[in-house]
Design an enzyme around this catalytic site. Structure first.
Site, PDB file in Angstrom:
ATOM      1  N   LEU A 107      41.492  26.248  50.890  1.00 45.21           N
ATOM      2  CA  LEU A 107      42.474  26.619  49.864  1.00 45.21           C
ATOM      3  C   LEU A 107      41.904  27.840  49.171  1.00 45.21           C
ATOM      4  O   LEU A 107      40.687  27.942  48.972  1.00 45.21           O
ATOM      5  CB  LEU A 107      42.664  25.471  48.857  1.00 45.21           C
ATOM      6  CG  LEU A 107      43.363  24.203  49.375  1.00 45.21           C
ATOM      7  CD1 LEU A 107      43.385  23.125  48.298  1.00 45.21           C
ATOM      8  CD2 LEU A 107      44.791  24.505  49.843  1.00 45.21           C
ATOM      9  N   ASP A 108      42.774  28.782  48.767  1.00 48.81           N
ATOM     10  CA  ASP A 108      42.301  29.978  48.053  1.00 48.81           C
ATOM     11  C   ASP A 108      41.607  29.580  46.767  1.00 48.81           C
ATOM     12  O   ASP A 108      41.897  28.530  46.200  1.00 48.81           O
ATOM     13  CB  ASP A 108      43.449  30.863  47.544  1.00 48.81           C
ATOM     14  CG  ASP A 108      44.483  31.155  48.562  1.00 48.81           C
ATOM     15  OD1 ASP A 108      44.160  31.123  49.740  1.00 48.81           O
ATOM     16  OD2 ASP A 108      45.617  31.430  48.126  1.00 48.81           O
ATOM     17  N   LYS A 109      40.839  30.512  46.265  1.00 54.89           N
ATOM     18  CA  LYS A 109      40.185  30.312  44.972  1.00 54.89           C
ATOM     19  C   LYS A 109      41.216  29.926  43.899  1.00 54.89           C
ATOM     20  O   LYS A 109      41.002  29.048  43.077  1.00 54.89           O
ATOM     21  CB  LYS A 109      39.478  31.614  44.589  1.00 54.89           C
ATOM     22  CG  LYS A 109      38.653  31.511  43.351  1.00 54.89           C
ATOM     23  CD  LYS A 109      37.906  32.814  43.096  1.00 54.89           C
ATOM     24  CE  LYS A 109      37.110  32.698  41.822  1.00 54.89           C
ATOM     25  NZ  LYS A 109      36.566  33.972  41.366  1.00 54.89           N
ATOM     26  N   HIS A 191      46.417  32.529  53.328  1.00 55.32           N
ATOM     27  CA  HIS A 191      47.276  32.790  52.159  1.00 55.32           C
ATOM     28  C   HIS A 191      48.767  32.626  52.490  1.00 55.32           C
ATOM     29  O   HIS A 191      49.609  33.374  52.000  1.00 55.32           O
ATOM     30  CB  HIS A 191      47.060  34.225  51.644  1.00 55.32           C
ATOM     31  CG  HIS A 191      45.755  34.417  50.943  1.00 55.32           C
ATOM     32  ND1 HIS A 191      45.478  35.548  50.215  1.00 55.32           N
ATOM     33  CD2 HIS A 191      44.668  33.655  50.833  1.00 55.32           C
ATOM     34  CE1 HIS A 191      44.262  35.462  49.704  1.00 55.32           C
ATOM     35  NE2 HIS A 191      43.758  34.313  50.076  1.00 55.32           N
ATOM     36  N   ARG A 194      51.617  32.257  49.716  1.00 59.09           N
ATOM     37  CA  ARG A 194      51.718  33.487  48.909  1.00 59.09           C
ATOM     38  C   ARG A 194      52.338  34.620  49.730  1.00 59.09           C
ATOM     39  O   ARG A 194      53.170  35.382  49.238  1.00 59.09           O
ATOM     40  CB  ARG A 194      50.323  33.913  48.396  1.00 59.09           C
ATOM     41  CG  ARG A 194      49.714  32.886  47.448  1.00 59.09           C
ATOM     42  CD  ARG A 194      48.285  33.262  47.040  1.00 59.09           C
ATOM     43  NE  ARG A 194      47.625  32.105  46.468  1.00 59.09           N
ATOM     44  CZ  ARG A 194      47.753  31.711  45.200  1.00 59.09           C
ATOM     45  NH1 ARG A 194      48.485  32.397  44.359  1.00 59.09           N
ATOM     46  NH2 ARG A 194      47.129  30.629  44.768  1.00 59.09           N
TER      47      ARG A 194
END
Ligand code: URA
Length: 245
Positions: A107-109, A191, A194
């Site tokens: 998972l992204d930051k 990502h 997004r």
């Protein structure tokens, strides 16, 4: 336990992150390690993990480690980067285990939510491989109100993201209100959520993974940064929906 493989005591302890082989030698001299109730003396003793107590306590997950984790915002899914890492939420000893722990996908930051962390490579592959059709569900907050055609575009199987050579697999969008949605993906690209919203001219301002298959973050009752250990079989049952938390 019958059929359990035996292993050298010093190798087992260092592999589980307890310390170096010389640390183990020192603990043996101090009589801190018992095997089947008797203080062990030799680091080369072949042991089965169930028989070993360290300072009176059983060993920490000697047969493998799998956790269901609520990834908080701002933690990075990496062993190496600087700043807050997801592994900082686990006992220090786990960082020295072999095989090493790794997250099942990333998972992204800036994304929070449900994440599996395991040292079981087969389990990791089983959950990430598209062959097994395990969906991921995300809840997103959008900067701008929905235009109205996003569900159709995402379901079409024709949405091509910048820098990709294949269109996204069809994804299901559920509108919560004009700036909040949930979206079910059947693949895991960099990502992805997004980038999908960027492709339709919007911007995701908040993103949480709410489900992996049938396992929901809500059902775990884990707060951000909390985790619970499980077994590969129990986890796969939760993901397939054959059992509940
Ligand atoms: N999609 C994203 O954009 N980020 C994630 O972390 C996961 C899916």
């Amino acid at each position: 336990m019958t059929g359990v493989k035996t292993e050298r005591l010093d190798r087992l302890l260092s592999r589980l992150g307890y310390g170096s082989r010389s640390d183990v030698q020192a603990w043996l001299r101090q009589g801190l390690i018992t095997v089947a109730g008797t203080p062990a003396r030799s680091p080369s003793l072949k042991v089965s993990p169930d028989d070993v107590l360290i300072d009176g306590k059983p060993m920490d997950h000697p047969y493998g480690l799998t956790v269901i984790y609520h990834k908080p915002l701002d933690a990075v899914c990496s062993h190496r980067e600087t700043g807050r890492l997801i592994y900082d939420d686990f006992p220090e000893r786990w960082a020295c285990r072999k095989p090493a722990l790794s997250s099942v996908g990333r998972l992204d930051k800036e994304t929070s939510g449900l994440l599996i962390v395991t040292d079981d490579g087969q389990l990791n592959h089983r959950i990430t491989s598209p062959k097994h059709h395990i969906s991921r569900t995300y809840v997103a907050t959008l900067h701008a109100p929905l235009a109205g055609d996003e569900a159709e575009v995402f379901a079409s199987g024709k949405l091509l993201l910048k820098d990709d050579d294949k269109p996204c697999l069809p994804a299901e969008l559920t509108v919560i209100d004009e700036t909040h949605v949930s979206i079910v993906l059947h693949e895991g690209r960099y990502h992805q959520v997004r980038r999908m919203f960027a492709a339709v001219g919007n911007h995701v301002t908040e993103l949480t993974r709410s489900h992996i298959g049938a396992l929901s973050l809500a059902s775990t009752a884990l707060a951000p940064g909390e985790y619970r250990s499980t077994t590969p079989d129990a986890l796969l049952r939760l993901i397939s929906g054959t059992t509940q938390v």
